[in-house]
Design an enzyme around this catalytic site. Structure first.
Site, mmCIF file in Angstrom:
data_model
loop_
_atom_site.group_PDB
_atom_site.id
_atom_site.type_symbol
_atom_site.label_atom_id
_atom_site.label_comp_id
_atom_site.label_asym_id
_atom_site.label_seq_id
_atom_site.Cartn_x
_atom_site.Cartn_y
_atom_site.Cartn_z
ATOM 1 N N LYS A 1 3.181 4.521 -8.694
ATOM 2 C CA LYS A 1 4.117 5.387 -7.974
ATOM 3 C C LYS A 1 5.550 4.857 -8.021
ATOM 4 O O LYS A 1 5.785 3.678 -8.262
ATOM 5 C CB LYS A 1 3.638 5.595 -6.536
ATOM 6 C CG LYS A 1 2.392 6.473 -6.501
ATOM 7 C CD LYS A 1 1.977 6.898 -5.125
ATOM 8 C CE LYS A 1 0.799 7.898 -5.224
ATOM 9 N NZ LYS A 1 0.287 8.283 -3.898
ATOM 10 N N ARG B 1 -7.171 4.416 -5.137
ATOM 11 C CA ARG B 1 -7.150 5.454 -6.172
ATOM 12 C C ARG B 1 -6.178 5.011 -7.266
ATOM 13 O O ARG B 1 -4.977 4.844 -7.000
ATOM 14 C CB ARG B 1 -6.713 6.792 -5.564
ATOM 15 C CG ARG B 1 -6.707 7.967 -6.526
ATOM 16 C CD ARG B 1 -6.262 9.239 -5.812
ATOM 17 N NE ARG B 1 -6.302 10.402 -6.681
ATOM 18 C CZ ARG B 1 -5.300 10.774 -7.491
ATOM 19 N NH1 ARG B 1 -4.180 10.051 -7.513
ATOM 20 N NH2 ARG B 1 -5.416 11.847 -8.240
#
Length: 416
Positions: free
Chosen positions: A346, A382
């Site tokens: 991210k 995840r």
């Protein structure tokens, strides 16, 4: 609403080596581990009567029995009314809970504190497909299978059905515990995809994976129509970034299929979420959102023990919000549910790593998952890079569970 948040808590697992080193017998260790752990709990949303009760616990420190209660520090009544810090041993908190439970005006306080005391216990085991996930000893890996042309992380490399299936199988072989298949990008600024298109993208992939691997499959969607077809195709978990907020039919579809679900926090929508996100208390607001999401799932018929929660790293948060949530992730344990965290590749990791693009954020991703695993604050992570993350988690989980401190730590038997 009263909320109790454990800002610091001794873990029995951290005290046990010291008790072993002291040579105490098993019965003494068991007793001490049930009473000694210290807690510092932030309380918010207190009403006047509840605040008076807590203040009264230490109003007369010389009175007999007052040492049996935690210490209480009230917040500033002018700027932060209804707040305070309760600090003490586990057994002292248990006395407060017992007193609060028999007084109707204190019931909410007793319930909130009881949840804090129960938080260190691992969540109930979860059955997905033919596999049982038992929590508390290791961190599980959810591998990402993006069937999108515009994903921030892989740029549509697996948009083709056969490529997506092959990628999912590679992740399974690398050790993924769950495969999360999604057909709609949720990167900041991304537009929604029609349900029909999303179904066309993911159902053939789920069917292909289901036929070739026993790894449980999750569907990453916010739409009931998509989830319905994905569950028919073999998915066993619905992973909804909106926390069942975008489509009110999705909880019912999940319940009717007997599926589990993961509800995530988001501020806004993928199109708007990164336009100046703001919070007064990011942890408190994430907790409140997730509590509402869990309630929606349960009201629709999903058993509470089949619900996971996700703080939504990167979904309506600044760099600072993301880091603070990761630092305080353990506060989500008061929900008593498995916690899933998604930091993989991210943008906030790219910023911390000097502006690296998504395909160069592996090292930063490994750092983030190792931190939450070593602290025992996450049950699932995840990720896109399953093999590398499995290695990092093997180290982090092993460090957290390490107990071989020498012969003096074995079984409580003392040697001179």
């Amino acid at each position: 609403m009263i909320r109790a948040r454990p800002v610091r808590a001794d873990r029995p697992a951290d005290l046990e080596p010291a008790l072993l080193r002291m040579g105490l017998p098993a019965s003494a260790r068991e007793h001490l581990l049930g009473t000694l752990p210290a807690l510092h709990v932030l309380l918010t949303g207190l009403e006047r009567e509840q605040g008076r009760f807590l203040s009264g616990l230490s109003a007369s420190p010389v009175a007999a029995g007052r040492e049996a209660y935690p210490s209480w520090v009230a917040g500033d009544e002018r700027t932060r009314p209804g707040t305070g810090l309760l600090s003490g041993r586990k057994e002292q908190f248990e006395r407060v809970v017992s007193e609060a439970k028999v007084r109707p005006e204190l019931a909410g306080l007793g319930t909130a504190l009881a949840r804090v005391l129960e938080a260190p216990a691992p969540p109930a085991s979860l059955v997905l497909g033919g596999r049982t996930f038992t929590f508390g000893t290791r961190t599980y890996v959810m591998g990402v299978v993006n069937v999108t042309p515009d994903s921030f992380s892989d740029g549509g490399r697996y948009f083709d059905t056969e490529r997506a299936i092959a990628h999912g199988l590679r992740l399974a072989e690398a050790g993924a515990d769950i495969l999360d298949v999604g057909g709609e990008s949720t990167r900041p600024g991304s537009p929604p995809v029609p349900a029909e298109e999303e179904v066309a993208r993911i159902v053939p992939v789920i069917q292909g994976l289901r036929a070739r691997t026993e790894v449980p499959i999750s569907v990453d969607t916010t739409k009931a129509a998509v989830a319905r077809e994905a569950l028919k195709a073999g998915a066993v978990l619905v992973n909804d970034i909106s926390g069942f907020l975008f489509d009110p039919e999705l909880p019912r579809v999940t319940a009717e299929a007997g599926a589990a679900c993961c509800v995530m926090h988001i501020q806004g929508t993928p199109e708007t979420m990164q336009k100046d996100p703001h919070y007064e208390d990011v942890v408190d607001e994430v907790l409140a959102f997730l509590e509402d999401s869990v309630a929606r799932a349960v009201a629709a018929g999903v058993p509470r023990e089949r619900v996971l929660v996700d703080p939504g790293i990167g979904f309506g948060k600044t760099l600072g919000h993301n880091l603070f949530l990761l630092r305080r992730l353990g506060e989500l344990r008061v929900l008593g549910l498995p916690v899933l965290v998604g930091t993989s590749r991210k943008s906030f990791l790219g910023k911390l790593a000097g502006g690296k693009p998504a395909n160069e954020r592996l090292a930063a991703t490994l750092g983030s998952v190792a931190v939450v695993a070593a602290a025992g604050d996450a049950d699932f992570v995840r990720v896109h890079d399953v093999a590398e993350v499995r290695d990092a988690l093997a180290v982090a989980d092993a460090v957290r569970a390490a107990g071989e401190g020498g012969s003096l730590y074995l079984g409580g038997k003392v040697r001179d």
